[in-house]
Write a protein that holds these residues in place. Structure first.
Motif, PDB file in Angstrom:
ATOM      1  N   ILE A 249       3.531   2.458  -3.187  1.00  0.00           N
ATOM      2  CA  ILE A 249       4.576   1.858  -2.915  1.00  0.00           C
ATOM      3  C   ILE A 249       5.512   2.901  -2.009  1.00  0.00           C
ATOM      4  O   ILE A 249       5.991   2.420  -1.192  1.00  0.00           O
ATOM      5  CB  ILE A 249       5.432   1.334  -4.128  1.00  0.00           C
ATOM      6  CG1 ILE A 249       4.650   0.028  -4.536  1.00  0.00           C
ATOM      7  CG2 ILE A 249       6.715   0.906  -3.754  1.00  0.00           C
ATOM      8  CD1 ILE A 249       5.142  -0.463  -5.754  1.00  0.00           C
ATOM      9  N   ASP A 250       5.431   4.027  -2.660  1.00  0.00           N
ATOM     10  CA  ASP A 250       6.349   4.855  -2.106  1.00  0.00           C
ATOM     11  C   ASP A 250       5.588   5.560  -0.592  1.00  0.00           C
ATOM     12  O   ASP A 250       6.512   5.796   0.181  1.00  0.00           O
ATOM     13  CB  ASP A 250       6.407   6.309  -2.925  1.00  0.00           C
ATOM     14  CG  ASP A 250       7.172   5.907  -4.194  1.00  0.00           C
ATOM     15  OD1 ASP A 250       8.017   5.113  -4.015  1.00  0.00           O
ATOM     16  OD2 ASP A 250       6.945   6.610  -5.149  1.00  0.00           O
ATOM     17  N   ARG A 251       4.540   5.227  -0.399  1.00  0.00           N
ATOM     18  CA  ARG A 251       3.882   5.670   1.021  1.00  0.00           C
ATOM     19  C   ARG A 251       3.750   4.542   1.803  1.00  0.00           C
ATOM     20  O   ARG A 251       3.527   4.811   2.991  1.00  0.00           O
ATOM     21  CB  ARG A 251       2.383   6.234   0.594  1.00  0.00           C
ATOM     22  CG  ARG A 251       2.339   7.566   0.288  1.00  0.00           C
ATOM     23  CD  ARG A 251       0.711   7.941  -0.249  1.00  0.00           C
ATOM     24  NE  ARG A 251       0.688   9.320  -0.635  1.00  0.00           N
ATOM     25  CZ  ARG A 251       0.595  10.389   0.144  1.00  0.00           C
ATOM     26  NH1 ARG A 251       0.619  10.472   1.418  1.00  0.00           N
ATOM     27  NH2 ARG A 251       0.570  11.493  -0.473  1.00  0.00           N
ATOM     28  N   ALA A 252       3.802   3.240   1.603  1.00  0.00           N
ATOM     29  CA  ALA A 252       3.583   2.183   2.186  1.00  0.00           C
ATOM     30  C   ALA A 252       4.530   2.124   3.449  1.00  0.00           C
ATOM     31  O   ALA A 252       5.696   2.417   3.343  1.00  0.00           O
ATOM     32  CB  ALA A 252       3.542   0.953   1.255  1.00  0.00           C
ATOM     33  N   ARG A 253       4.106   1.583   4.553  1.00  0.00           N
ATOM     34  CA  ARG A 253       5.119   1.297   5.651  1.00  0.00           C
ATOM     35  C   ARG A 253       5.196  -0.167   5.955  1.00  0.00           C
ATOM     36  O   ARG A 253       5.838  -0.380   6.806  1.00  0.00           O
ATOM     37  CB  ARG A 253       4.732   2.249   6.891  1.00  0.00           C
ATOM     38  CG  ARG A 253       4.633   3.723   6.548  1.00  0.00           C
ATOM     39  CD  ARG A 253       3.980   4.345   7.840  1.00  0.00           C
ATOM     40  NE  ARG A 253       2.688   4.029   7.772  1.00  0.00           N
ATOM     41  CZ  ARG A 253       2.026   4.120   8.986  1.00  0.00           C
ATOM     42  NH1 ARG A 253       2.437   4.404  10.030  1.00  0.00           N
ATOM     43  NH2 ARG A 253       0.671   3.591   8.992  1.00  0.00           N
ATOM     44  N   GLY A 254       4.109  -1.183   5.338  1.00  0.00           N
ATOM     45  CA  GLY A 254       4.123  -2.387   5.882  1.00  0.00           C
ATOM     46  C   GLY A 254       5.298  -3.197   5.444  1.00  0.00           C
ATOM     47  O   GLY A 254       6.005  -2.654   4.315  1.00  0.00           O
TER      48      GLY A 254
END
Length: 254
Positions: free
Chosen positions: A79-84
């Motif tokens: 979740i912390d890495r996601a960009r979508g």
């Protein structure tokens, strides 16, 4: 892709025997507007290499391999890495039902719903469809819908990233149930993908292997969100449904 429409998140740990159908279903999608985050828990069976070398992958694939605190810790990291704009949690062994699945979801995303959701079919290790999930996703979904249990499979629950919290790691097996309720409580509107399944769910996942513990956690989660008395009353009504589900499992084994 700086701001993809979808972040597809796959958590793995020693998943070399089941990861290929998942990878194939992602990278055969006709809709290109996604990133694929593979959060690997420092596998020792070559999972990372199988993922990185899978035919057709490109810069939209991000593989992170490091020790983690389990499934939900890995999901929180993702979740912390996601960009979508939207998050899809597609676990190792699970798959989209067809190459046009993301296209279907992208069309629904044009209305900017908080959640896009659909039906789920069950498959075995040979990828044979063994039936539909015993709970059916309703045409109209709210947080109150989950009083009846987890009506939408987690993999078929596509959530807008600005609405999602971290998973509550006090729950070892059913944090996804609590998470979905919390997302729905904040979602302004939800979009139904129709009666045709969007996800193939491999039937022997973590929750299946810890079924009793998962049910106990779900009971606690229901009490937390919907109240203890109403949850007790509702569980009396669940008994026939539980018995029917057990009969279906035995018939598939037999």
């Amino acid at each position: 892709m700086e701001n993809p429409l979808f972040s597809i998140i796959t958590v793995t740990w020693n998943a070399s025997q089941v990861i290929a159908p998942t990878m194939r279903s992602v990278w055969q999608q006709s809709c290109p507007h996604f990133e694929h985050l593979v959060m690997d828990g420092a596998s020792t069976d070559g999972t990372q290499r199988l993922v990185a070398d899978f035919p057709g992958v490109d810069e939209r694939l991000v593989v992170v391999s490091e020790p983690d605190g389990g499934l939900y810790d890995a999901m929180n990291k993702a979740i912390d890495r996601a960009r979508g704009r939207y998050l899809i949690f597609l676990n190792a062994g699970d798959a989209f039902t067809g190459p046009d699945t993301l296209e279907r979801l992208a069309q629904l995303a044009q209305g900017d719903p908080g959640v896009i959701y659909g039906q789920t079919q069950l498959v075995d290790h040979s990828r044979r469809v063994v039936g539909m999930r015993h709970l059916t996703a309703p045409e109209h979904l709210t947080a109150a819908s989950f009083k009846q249990g987890m009506l939408v499979c987690h993999q078929a629950f596509v959530a807008r990233r600005d609405l999602v919290p971290h998973y509550d790691r006090q729950y070892r097996f059913s944090a996804d149930y609590d998470w979905c309720i919390r997302v729905l409580e904040k979602s302004p509107a939800n979009a139904y993908a129709g009666p045709d399944p969007i996800i193939s769910f491999l039937t022997d996942g973590l929750t299946d292997k810890h079924h009793r513990a998962s049910l106990m956690e779900r009971y606690r989660i229901m009490c937390r969100h919907y109240g203890t008395l109403s949850t007790i009353v509702r569980h009396i009504g669940f008994v026939p449904r539980f018995l029917a589900a057990e009969l279906r499992k035995r018939s598939r084994r037999g």
